[in-house]
Design a protein around this motif. Structure first.
Motif, mmCIF file in Angstrom:
data_model
loop_
_atom_site.group_PDB
_atom_site.id
_atom_site.type_symbol
_atom_site.label_atom_id
_atom_site.label_comp_id
_atom_site.label_asym_id
_atom_site.label_seq_id
_atom_site.Cartn_x
_atom_site.Cartn_y
_atom_site.Cartn_z
ATOM 1 N N HIS A 1 30.266 40.212 40.704
ATOM 2 C CA HIS A 1 31.589 39.586 40.737
ATOM 3 C C HIS A 1 32.519 40.228 39.705
ATOM 4 O O HIS A 1 33.699 40.449 39.974
ATOM 5 C CB HIS A 1 31.457 38.087 40.480
ATOM 6 C CG HIS A 1 32.687 37.303 40.797
ATOM 7 N ND1 HIS A 1 33.120 37.108 42.076
ATOM 8 C CD2 HIS A 1 33.575 36.694 39.984
ATOM 9 C CE1 HIS A 1 34.229 36.395 42.050
ATOM 10 N NE2 HIS A 1 34.528 36.127 40.786
ATOM 11 N N LEU B 1 38.737 40.058 35.048
ATOM 12 C CA LEU B 1 38.062 38.903 34.459
ATOM 13 C C LEU B 1 37.386 39.227 33.132
ATOM 14 O O LEU B 1 37.042 38.316 32.389
ATOM 15 C CB LEU B 1 37.023 38.352 35.430
ATOM 16 C CG LEU B 1 37.551 37.680 36.685
ATOM 17 C CD1 LEU B 1 36.393 37.262 37.570
ATOM 18 C CD2 LEU B 1 38.390 36.491 36.315
ATOM 19 N N ARG C 1 33.677 43.640 40.877
ATOM 20 C CA ARG C 1 34.723 43.573 41.900
ATOM 21 C C ARG C 1 36.074 43.144 41.333
ATOM 22 O O ARG C 1 37.113 43.505 41.861
ATOM 23 C CB ARG C 1 34.320 42.588 42.989
ATOM 24 C CG ARG C 1 33.493 43.242 44.074
ATOM 25 C CD ARG C 1 33.377 42.345 45.261
ATOM 26 N NE ARG C 1 32.175 41.511 45.053
ATOM 27 C CZ ARG C 1 31.935 40.363 45.649
ATOM 28 N NH1 ARG C 1 32.801 39.876 46.483
ATOM 29 N NH2 ARG C 1 30.832 39.703 45.411
ATOM 30 N N HIS C 2 36.067 42.346 40.256
ATOM 31 C CA HIS C 2 37.299 41.837 39.646
ATOM 32 C C HIS C 2 37.310 42.196 38.161
ATOM 33 O O HIS C 2 36.980 41.365 37.307
ATOM 34 C CB HIS C 2 37.388 40.319 39.806
ATOM 35 C CG HIS C 2 37.304 39.863 41.223
ATOM 36 N ND1 HIS C 2 38.345 40.006 42.107
ATOM 37 C CD2 HIS C 2 36.293 39.273 41.927
ATOM 38 C CE1 HIS C 2 38.000 39.515 43.274
ATOM 39 N NE2 HIS C 2 36.751 39.088 43.203
#
Length: 87
Positions: free
Chosen positions: A13, A20, A16-17
């Protein structure tokens, strides 16, 4: 247990981002500093008595020159005189 482990899902996650990463860093620093401050209050505050048998009133053993506040803006603790009775 079906699927990947929680650590694998977290790393996928974050990959992908990437935006963050700073958010997670600031939240981690905030939580860490809050935990350290609570430990400081629990261990060094004269208001907390962990051992009631040997030291039931730890605030009576403080001299007037002991600085136990985290930040003292206008008080110079070195020049204070004792104005209370000894017990």
């Amino acid at each position: 247990m079906k699927g990947p482990l929680l650590g694998g899902m977290f790393s996928r996650h974050v990959k992908r981002h990437p935006g963050l990463v700073p958010l997670i860093g600031f939240i981690s620093v905030g939580l860490g500093s809050a935990v350290l401050y609570l430990l400081r209050l629990a261990l060094y505050s004269p208001d907390v008595s962990w051992d009631r048998k040997n030291n039931p009133e730890p605030w009576n053993k403080l001299s007037p020159t002991d600085q136990y506040k985290f930040l003292a803006v206008s008080t110079d603790y070195k020049n204070l005189k004792k104005d209370r009775p000894s017990f």
